[in-house]
Design a protein around this motif. Structure first.
Motif, PDB file in Angstrom:
ATOM      1  N   SER A  26      -7.481  52.820  39.451  1.00  0.00           N
ATOM      2  CA  SER A  26      -6.222  52.710  38.731  1.00  0.00           C
ATOM      3  C   SER A  26      -6.303  53.515  37.439  1.00  0.00           C
ATOM      4  O   SER A  26      -7.347  54.019  37.052  1.00  0.00           O
ATOM      5  CB  SER A  26      -5.919  51.246  38.417  1.00  0.00           C
ATOM      6  N   SER A 297      10.205  42.856  45.672  1.00  0.00           N
ATOM      7  CA  SER A 297       9.528  43.903  44.903  1.00  0.00           C
ATOM      8  C   SER A 297       8.017  43.800  45.056  1.00  0.00           C
ATOM      9  O   SER A 297       7.310  44.804  45.186  1.00  0.00           O
ATOM     10  CB  SER A 297       9.931  43.804  43.433  1.00  0.00           C
ATOM     11  N   ALA A 298       7.499  42.542  45.040  1.00  0.00           N
ATOM     12  CA  ALA A 298       6.054  42.350  45.199  1.00  0.00           C
ATOM     13  C   ALA A 298       5.588  42.826  46.579  1.00  0.00           C
ATOM     14  O   ALA A 298       4.537  43.458  46.717  1.00  0.00           O
ATOM     15  CB  ALA A 298       5.700  40.870  44.990  1.00  0.00           C
ATOM     16  N   SER A 300       7.018  45.117  48.392  1.00  0.00           N
ATOM     17  CA  SER A 300       7.060  46.583  48.392  1.00  0.00           C
ATOM     18  C   SER A 300       5.852  47.169  47.672  1.00  0.00           C
ATOM     19  O   SER A 300       5.246  48.151  48.122  1.00  0.00           O
ATOM     20  CB  SER A 300       8.359  47.038  47.738  1.00  0.00           C
ATOM     21  N   LYS A 301       5.490  46.518  46.514  1.00  0.00           N
ATOM     22  CA  LYS A 301       4.317  47.004  45.771  1.00  0.00           C
ATOM     23  C   LYS A 301       3.031  46.844  46.587  1.00  0.00           C
ATOM     24  O   LYS A 301       2.139  47.699  46.542  1.00  0.00           O
ATOM     25  CB  LYS A 301       4.196  46.250  44.450  1.00  0.00           C
ATOM     26  N   ASP A 304       2.995  49.643  49.037  1.00  0.00           N
ATOM     27  CA  ASP A 304       2.635  50.896  48.358  1.00  0.00           C
ATOM     28  C   ASP A 304       1.162  50.921  48.006  1.00  0.00           C
ATOM     29  O   ASP A 304       0.483  51.967  48.115  1.00  0.00           O
ATOM     30  CB  ASP A 304       3.479  51.065  47.093  1.00  0.00           C
ATOM     31  N   PHE A 305       0.646  49.776  47.550  1.00  0.00           N
ATOM     32  CA  PHE A 305      -0.780  49.706  47.201  1.00  0.00           C
ATOM     33  C   PHE A 305      -1.648  49.960  48.421  1.00  0.00           C
ATOM     34  O   PHE A 305      -2.675  50.640  48.360  1.00  0.00           O
ATOM     35  CB  PHE A 305      -1.073  48.336  46.593  1.00  0.00           C
TER      36      PHE A 305
END
Length: 339
Positions: A26, A297-298, A300-301, A304-305
């Motif tokens: 990160s 949203s979580a 989706s994140k 993506d992660f």
């Protein structure tokens, strides 16, 4: 130019070092690896460039060996399991919160229905009280009419009483004049008593008869006067009772107005509480929508992660393979002149 003198090469080495330790590369991890130097925007820009380069190189699947592919598949599966666990936990927590809020909304809806029923009962009581008030107002009007009629009867009786009193006084005046005339007549005929004895006695009898008639007339008129006095006293008593009844009705009317005012205040208070409950339910519904958006949203994140992690792992493997191939090529080139 980036702060702290960082460049793409430094970010690349820090990125590879973090990946070598098996950690997530990160922005914060890269910055710590760089000794807490460099801006996050610059590090993010370099990482994005590295990611684009890696995605360009990853188009050639022939560069990936089977063990690397297996490793990537296992890592992706493990990441999916962990992400699924996190999502399920978050989803369970959010569903519990949503259920609590839904139960609260249901309770508020029931309470609002009860308040609506109470409001209907109060409105019904208000209508009944209004009807009673109208009836009492009509009764008051009837009493006022009766009082007016009693006043008129009292005035008529008083006028009649005055008329009778004047008539009695007139009769008494006539009686007095008759007595005076009688005395005058007695005196006038006293000298002629011997000559006019018989005529005098007849005249006396006639006068006595008239006197009796007049006395009877006076007695009758006095009886009428007594009856009129009794009627007057009775009318005065009825008038006092009617006035007292009017005062009682006015007192009851004032108490009824006070009760109506209290009922209206209570109805306004309950209406305000109902509005507050409705506003609270609306706010809670907004919170439910916000939590649902945060959950999406979580999720989706997490996806993506997962994709980013797979790309980074693939990039690491590709880079290691390229480094080994470059080192092997360099050794071959170094050994070739010696041969």
């Amino acid at each position: 130019m980036a702060r702290g003198g960082i460049n793409k090469a430094l970010v690349t080495r820090a990125h590879q070092a973090v990946l070598a330790r098996g950690e997530n590369p990160s922005i914060d991890a890269i910055r710590i690896e760089l000794g807490n130097t460099g801006s996050k925007s610059t590090i993010h820009r370099y990482l994005k460039e590295l990611e684009e380069e890696a995605s360009t190189r990853l188009d050639d699947e022939a560069l990936l060996s089977q063990p690397i592919k297996d490793l990537i598949a296992r890592l992706a599966s493990r990441l999916q399991e962990e992400a699924h666990g996190i999502v399920e936990e978050s989803k369970s927590r959010y569903e519990h919160q949503i259920k609590e809020l839904s139960d609260r909304c249901t309770a508020l809806t029931q309470e609002a229905g009860q308040l609506g029923d109470q409001q209907k009962v109060l409105e019904s009581r208000l209508d009944e009280t209004s009807a009673q008030l109208a009836a009492k107002s009509a009764a008051c009007d009837a009493l006022d009419k009766q009082l007016n009629e009693a006043g008129q009867r009292e005035a008529s009786t008083t006028a009649l009483l005055k008329e009778k009193q004047a008539h009695i006084e007139s009769l008494e005046e006539k009686h007095r004049h008759s007595r005076e005339a009688l005395e005058h007549y007695r005196e006038s005929v006293k000298e002629q008593r011997d000559q006019d004895q018989r005529r005098h006695e007849q005249q006396i009898q006639q006068l006595q008869a008239e006197i009796r008639t007049l006395n009877q007339t006076i007695s009758v008129k006095q009886g009428d006067l007594t009856q009129l006095n009794k009627d007057n006293a009775r009318l005065v008593s009825e008038l006092g009772a009617a006035r007292k009844a009017t005062q009682d009705l006015e007192s009851k009317l004032n108490r009824t107005d006070a009760k109506l005012e209290d009922a209206n205040k209570q109805l306004q208070t309950q209406t305000t509480d109902l509005q507050q409950y409705a506003d609270s339910a609306q706010r809670q519904a907004s919170q439910i929508d916000e939590l649902t958006q945060r959950l999406e949203s979580a999720q989706s994140k997490v996806q993506d992660f997962t994709v980013s992690q797979a790309k980074l792992e693939t990039e690491l493997s590709v880079k290691n393979d390229m480094i080994e191939r470059l080192m092997a090529e360099k050794r071959r080139q170094h050994d070739k002149p010696a041969t």
